[in-house]
Write a protein that holds these residues in place. Structure first.
Motif, PDB file in Angstrom:
ATOM      1  N   SER A 100      40.115  35.211  50.314  1.00  0.00           N
ATOM      2  CA  SER A 100      38.826  34.685  49.873  1.00  0.00           C
ATOM      3  C   SER A 100      38.619  35.018  48.411  1.00  0.00           C
ATOM      4  N   VAL A 101      38.277  34.016  47.636  1.00  0.00           N
ATOM      5  CA  VAL A 101      38.016  34.215  46.216  1.00  0.00           C
ATOM      6  C   VAL A 101      36.802  33.412  45.816  1.00  0.00           C
ATOM      7  N   GLN A 102      36.255  33.744  44.675  1.00  0.00           N
ATOM      8  CA  GLN A 102      35.158  32.962  44.125  1.00  0.00           C
ATOM      9  C   GLN A 102      35.718  31.827  43.277  1.00  0.00           C
ATOM     10  N   ALA A 103      34.907  30.814  43.109  1.00  0.00           N
ATOM     11  CA  ALA A 103      35.309  29.685  42.285  1.00  0.00           C
ATOM     12  C   ALA A 103      35.751  30.161  40.908  1.00  0.00           C
ATOM     13  N   GLY A 104      36.836  29.559  40.428  1.00  0.00           N
ATOM     14  CA  GLY A 104      37.399  29.966  39.159  1.00  0.00           C
ATOM     15  C   GLY A 104      38.483  31.013  39.281  1.00  0.00           C
ATOM     16  N   GLY A 105      38.618  31.568  40.464  1.00  0.00           N
ATOM     17  CA  GLY A 105      39.611  32.612  40.672  1.00  0.00           C
ATOM     18  C   GLY A 105      40.991  32.067  40.927  1.00  0.00           C
ATOM     19  N   SER A 106      41.918  32.986  41.195  1.00  0.00           N
ATOM     20  CA  SER A 106      43.318  32.625  41.394  1.00  0.00           C
ATOM     21  C   SER A 106      43.874  33.314  42.630  1.00  0.00           C
TER      22      SER A 106
END
Length: 125
Positions: free
Chosen positions: A10-16
């Motif tokens: 799980s990541v936030q938008a803009g992450g990798s």
């Protein structure tokens, strides 16, 4: 051929995130390898693929410029580096492989006989 997909999360938008597809069986060297994904309620779709010779890498238009596919034959592993992730990238990602895929079929699911179990990617806004 036994494919193991990993690296989801799980990541936030803009992450990798970097996904890995490892083959615990025979060498990967002579196999075309692809990634497909399936979002909730949607059909599975093509993401990226690399030709068995490494001479061609193919991307879906939706990920071009954000995702990068590479292979490490010494480790029998193919990597999918995913940058600038957005909620639309949320899906279960599957890797697939086959030694007989021709260039014109690299984006076709039915061209791949061997599939991994999938790794889930969730991108929150």
């Amino acid at each position: 051929v036994q494919l193991q997909a990993s690296g989801g999360g799980s990541v936030q938008a803009g992450g990798s995130l970097r996904l890995s597809c490892a083959n615990s069986g025979r060498t990967f060297r002579s196999y075309a390898v692809a990634w497909f994904r399936q979002a909730p309620g949607m059909d599975r779709e093509f993401v990226a693929a690399i030709h068995r010779t490494g001479s061609g890498i193919y991307y879906a238009d939706s990920v071009k410029g954000r995702f990068a596919l590479s292979r490490d034959n010494a480790r029998n592993t193919v990597y999918l580096q995913m940058n600038s992730l957005g909620p639309m990238d949320t899906a279960v990602y599957y890797c697939a492989a086959d030694p007989s895929v021709i260039s014109s079929s690299m984006r076709t699911q039915s061209a791949y006989r061997y599939w991994g179990q999938g790794t889930e990617v969730t991108v929150s806004s």
